[in-house]
Design an enzyme around this catalytic site. Structure first.
Site, short mmCIF file in Angstrom:
data_model
loop_
_atom_site.label_atom_id
_atom_site.label_comp_id
_atom_site.label_asym_id
_atom_site.label_seq_id
_atom_site.Cartn_x
_atom_site.Cartn_y
_atom_site.Cartn_z
N HIS A 163 46.21 -32.53 12.76
CA HIS A 163 45.75 -31.69 13.86
C HIS A 163 46.10 -32.37 15.18
O HIS A 163 46.34 -33.58 15.26
CB HIS A 163 44.24 -31.48 13.75
N GLU A 220 44.34 -33.18 17.72
CA GLU A 220 43.43 -34.25 18.14
C GLU A 220 43.72 -35.56 17.41
O GLU A 220 43.73 -36.65 18.02
CB GLU A 220 41.97 -33.85 17.89
N CYS A 268 37.45 -29.18 14.97
CA CYS A 268 36.81 -28.95 13.68
C CYS A 268 36.00 -30.19 13.29
O CYS A 268 35.96 -31.20 14.01
CB CYS A 268 37.86 -28.65 12.63
N CYS A 307 38.19 -33.46 12.91
CA CYS A 307 38.60 -34.06 14.17
C CYS A 307 37.41 -34.60 14.95
O CYS A 307 37.50 -35.66 15.59
CB CYS A 307 39.37 -33.04 15.01
#
Length: 444
Positions: free
Chosen positions: A53, A55, A83, A86
């Site tokens: 992801h 992040e 999410c 993360c």
């Protein structure tokens, strides 16, 4: 002094790149002492990594910059509410702040579904700010998923029994060609055949460029011009003629008439409601396209014809056919700077002889002649000589002086052509220079 919006725009820039690469457009940056020390964008699809992801990518980059997995005193800016995975990584990194743009009502772990940052039992507390440039962040995501839905719907168009469709795998990772494919099949002249086109830039742009490819090529020919033209705020539409590119390929050769291809293009122009249009054409794409302004002169304000008065030589056309080694080989011989992957991209639409009926049908100049003056249908000539009211610009490479001069004399108010004595035949391969020149000429 930089504020939250400034760093969120940096994250948005990363998100836009992710979207162009086919990933969900989410971007992130890590900031320390007012300086970006790590950037990241979504990459789970390209890396086959469920943890990639934006992040996490940004956290990894920042940790590498600092040489420490603890990111004390650092702030992370991300375009979408993080999410649970993360959020957990951010807490482990000991971030000072997390700033996000759009909320994520399905998986958001910073307040929408749950809030890991407010769990008192966790031994580190990170301050969270949401809603920074929320509309821009949400709009980018909405546009991406709308295009994805359109793409899925368009790709569901059934294939006619008398046609072939190049497998999508042939078009994966084309160099310098990131644009989402668009398709249409419900235009009457198509009779169910699927036509592909690129359509980039604002729909209400003050200027639209309708770019037509020529002998053996497809919309890939304009890959260097599209970014320059769209960066200027104009719209660019580049169709693949039936039988070429991502468009369907009838198995028979006898359907490829000049009149029918013109009907298809005219229907596409009406379907997209193109206005303030500059017709851009290379080689026999010009012969094909110059009938369009006659059918609807109010839609057009300009003509940019490249080597339309200088159709490819018989030898060059023969080289671009399957028997001659293919268009990629022919282009490579004319343009030595083309990489092997770029040459293969030109050949991508034509995996075998069954897909090459259009190449065989159009491997000679239109109507069997070798200049525009000879091959343009007679009803067209009075329009361009007497009734055309738009701007016109002609571009020609070495060897085409006679045909280009004849073409100039047959277009009302056409100025001196641009002579490119050092350029190779496929002029759009010199795209950035030609695109900037075109913007100057037509006021884009």
């Amino acid at each position: 002094m930089m504020d939250d919006a400034t760093f969120m725009r940096a994250a948005l820039a990363e998100a836009q790149v992710a979207g162009l690469q086919g990933e969900v457009p989410v971007g992130a940056v890590v900031v320390k002492d007012g300086r970006v020390i790590g950037v990241g964008r979504n990459a789970p699809i390209g890396t086959h990594d469920p943890t990639a992801h934006a992040e996490v990518q940004a956290l990894r980059a920042a940790a590498a910059t600092l040489g420490n997995y603890r990111l004390d005193g650092c702030d992370l800016f991300v375009t979408l509410e993080p999410c649970a995975m993360c959020s957990g990584a951010m807490l482990q990194a000991r971030l000072r702040r997390v700033v996000f743009g759009a909320r994520e009502p399905k998986t958001g772990a910073a307040g929408s579904v749950l809030n890991l940052f407010q769990v008192a039992q966790i031994n580190h507390q990170t301050h969270v700010t949401g809603g920074v440039l929320a509309d821009e962040c949400a709009g980018l995501l909405a546009d991406f998923f709308r295009q994805r839905r359109d793409e899925h719907r368009q790709r569901a168009i059934p294939l006619r029994e008398d046609a072939l469709r190049t497998p999508e795998a042939r078009f994966i990772d084309l160099p310098d060609f990131p644009w989402e494919p668009r398709y249409v099949a419900d235009l009457p002249p198509l009779a169910g055949l699927r036509l592909h086109y690129v359509d980039e830039g604002p729909r209400d742009a003050p200027l639209t460029w309708l770019c037509l490819h020529g002998i053996g090529t497809w919309s890939y020919l304009y890959r260097h011009m599209i970014p320059v033209l769209t960066a200027a705020g104009t719209r660019v539409v580049v169709p693949d003629l039936i039988g070429f590119g991502r468009s369907d390929k009838p198995k028979r050769t006898d359907g490829h008439t000049l009149a029918w291809h013109q009907q298809v293009l005219q229907a596409l122009v009406e379907h997209l409601d193109l206005q303030q249009t500059v017709l851009v054409a290379h080689d026999w794409g010009g012969v094909l396209g110059m009938g369009l302004p006659m059918a609807a002169p109010g839609r057009y304000r300009g003509l940019l014809a490249m080597n339309t008065g200088h159709l490819a030589s018989a030898a060059l056309m023969a080289a671009s056919t399957p028997r001659g080694g293919g268009i990629g080989r022919a282009l490579g011989a004319e343009h030595p700077a083309l990489s092997e992957t770029q040459r293969r991209a030109y050949d991508a639409p034509f995996p075998d002889t069954g897909h090459q009926a259009a190449l065989r049908a159009l491997s000679a100049p239109p109507l069997g002649n070798d200049t525009f003056a000879d091959s343009v249908p007679p009803p067209l000539q009075p329009f361009w000589r007497e009734d055309w009211k738009g701007q016109s610009r002609l571009v020609c490479t070495a060897g085409g002086e006679r045909g280009t001069r004849e073409l100039q004399e047959r277009i009302k108010g056409c100025p001196e052509p641009l002579w490119l004595s050092e350029a190779a035949y496929w002029i759009p391969e010199h795209g950035p220079e030609i695109a900037h020149w075109a913007l100057e000429q037509f006021g884009g």
